[in-house]
Design an enzyme around this catalytic site. Structure first.
Site, short mmCIF file in Angstrom:
data_model
loop_
_atom_site.label_atom_id
_atom_site.label_comp_id
_atom_site.label_asym_id
_atom_site.label_seq_id
_atom_site.Cartn_x
_atom_site.Cartn_y
_atom_site.Cartn_z
N HIS A 46 -0.71 16.82 42.50
CA HIS A 46 0.14 17.54 41.57
C HIS A 46 0.17 16.83 40.21
CE1 HIS A 46 4.27 18.47 39.93
NE2 HIS A 46 3.75 19.68 40.05
N GLU B 183 -2.81 17.87 38.33
CA GLU B 183 -2.67 19.25 37.84
C GLU B 183 -2.04 19.25 36.45
OE1 GLU B 183 0.61 22.46 38.03
OE2 GLU B 183 0.11 21.81 40.05
N HIS B 184 -1.05 18.40 36.23
CA HIS B 184 -0.42 18.29 34.92
C HIS B 184 -1.35 17.61 33.91
CE1 HIS B 184 4.04 19.11 35.67
NE2 HIS B 184 3.46 19.34 36.85
N GLU C 105 10.86 17.84 37.00
CA GLU C 105 10.52 18.97 37.88
C GLU C 105 11.07 18.75 39.29
OE1 GLU C 105 6.50 21.33 39.44
OE2 GLU C 105 6.32 19.67 38.02
#
Length: 448
Positions: free
Chosen positions: A68, A71-72, A148
């Site tokens: 993840h 992904e950023h 997040e």
């Protein structure tokens, strides 16, 4: 096409006509890269996704959250494009772009006019091969991801599903949180994530799926040029990475019933039992069963628990299938003083469909709903693109709408009763969040 199209990893080229006049093409490059496209007549746009079979289940203890995190970070710049340049490339042509990480894959995707597809190929190729993971950007994005995670922790539904997966799958890697934990993100270093990136983002693992108005040969040429420009060696011979083992995989829950205390207005519940894996041939009757049980406003659960008795606002059944395991069950939210009765009614509906199955009328309604939903989904190029990727990464076969409808129409009431009975005999796991009464606890403890 009236039968599935097999997608063996050792077949370099495929070209077939499929339902609705579309054209399915697929190329496996010598380096192992796979490009699969569906040229859709009359489309004026194209959806493109760069898929890597890498998710939270693939991380070691030291790597929690790295998929993840990447992904950023891949949007934060390359030697030839800044983060703002990446955004401008898509936004100046009215395109959409984003990324997503799941337990088993990461995807970087975009939707553009057909004339701008080449640009999307160039930008996504640059991001996949050449992202800098700049140390300053790394630290900034660490803070964004912590925000997040904190935001999700404020949402009781997010918390409930995350904790349910952890409890249900136990030590199995499918139980890991996709975004990692605050502790694992705090402990991550740029060098560790860089190593993770370089080990896993490789030609033999990449699947590019495109649906819409697409010239397969032109895209293939541009894709190869873009990936070479990013430094990937496409001349080295290699096979595509094997598809994941499709199980079934063993796992053991942590506890039969877990409750998360929160000061909320409602009690939120998930009841789950082992389901089917993604390649199970029974996935068609499985889906039809869920439509009858809890798939919409005409479903048994909605009618009995909400419409007839007014016990809930939200109730539905679900099935989540991964490559080697699955979970199926029911989710509902209710006021604490209605919880015990709602749980009893839900249990009754689960027992009824397992014992008696569904009627011929319910089956026909579910088949019609499945055919209609499948046809409507094909209006979305994004949906088509994701279907292509799932065919390539998971199923190993492409199933068009005609074949999907044929499989639904071949399903019998006995097929549905059998699969419902199997799930009813499985071990139930319960997870709740919010206030809970002793009566509701008693009902759940008796159920699991």
């Amino acid at each position: 096409m009236t039968s599935p199209t097999s997608l063996p990893l050792d077949v370099p080229h495929l070209d077939e006509a499929v339902a609705g006049g579309a054209r399915l093409r697929r190329s496996v490059l010598p380096s192992g890269i796979r490009l699969i496209t569906e040229d859709v007549p009359g489309a004026a746009s194209a959806s493109i996704g760069f898929f890597v079979p890498l998710g939270s289940r693939d991380e070691t203890d030291r790597e929690y959250g790295s998929s993840h995190f990447l992904e950023h970070l891949l949007f934060k710049g390359t030697p030839s494009r800044s983060a703002r340049d990446v955004a401008l490339e898509f936004e100046r042509v009215g395109g959409d772009f984003n990324a997503a990480t799941s337990r088993e894959q990461t995807v970087y995707y975009a939707r553009v006019r057909d004339r701008d597809l080449g640009m999307a190929v160039d930008v996504l190729s640059d991001m996949i091969t050449s992202s800098l993971l700049d140390p300053a950007e790394f630290e900034l994005e660490r803070g964004v991801i912590l925000e997040e995670i904190a935001m999700a922790e404020d949402d009781p539904t997010d918390v409930l599903w995350e904790r349910f997966y952890d409890n249900f799958f136990g030590e199995h890697p499918l139980g890991r949180p996709i975004a990692g934990t605050p502790e694992s993100i705090d402990a991550s270093t740029r060098d560790e994530v860089w190593d993770f990136y370089r080990r896993h983002y490789r030609p033999e693992r990449l699947v590019v799926a495109i649906a819409g108005r697409v010239d397969h040969d032109a895209v293939l040429e541009r894709l190869e040029r873009g990936l070479r420009a990013g430094g990937w060696d496409l001349d080295a011979r290699g096979r595509p990475a094997p598809r994941r083992h499709d199980g079934p995989s063993a796992f053991a829950r942590r506890e039969a019933f877990q409750h998360i205390p929160r000061e909320l207005e409602q009690t939120h519940l998930i009841l789950g039992t082992p389901g089917i894996n993604a390649t199970d041939r029974r996935r068609v009757p499985y889906g039809l069963m869920h439509h009858v049980l809890g798939g919409g406003m005409s479903s048994r659960l909605f009618h009995e628990v909400r419409e007839r008795r007014g016990l809930v606002y939200s109730v539905f059944s679900f099935g989540a299938s991964h490559t080697d395991a699955g979970v199926t069950g029911v989710s509902a939210s209710f006021l604490p003083n209605k919880a015990a009765e709602a749980i009893r009614v839900i249990r009754g509906e689960l027992e009824r469909i397992a014992a008696d199955g569904v009627s011929e009328e319910e089956l026909a309604d579910a088949q019609g709903a499945g055919a209609g939903a499948g046809a409507l989904a094909l209006e979305s190029m994004n949906a088509r693109m994701h279907r292509l990727a799932r065919s390539e990464l998971v199923l190993g076969e492409y199933i068009d709408l005609d074949e999907s409808i044929a499989r639904m129409n071949a399903t019998t009431t006995e097929d549905i009763r059998a699969i419902a009975a199997e799930f009813a005999s499985g071990q139930l796991t319960a997870e709740t969040i919010g206030p809970i009464t002793e009566d509701a606890k008693t009902e759940l403890e008796a159920l699991v």
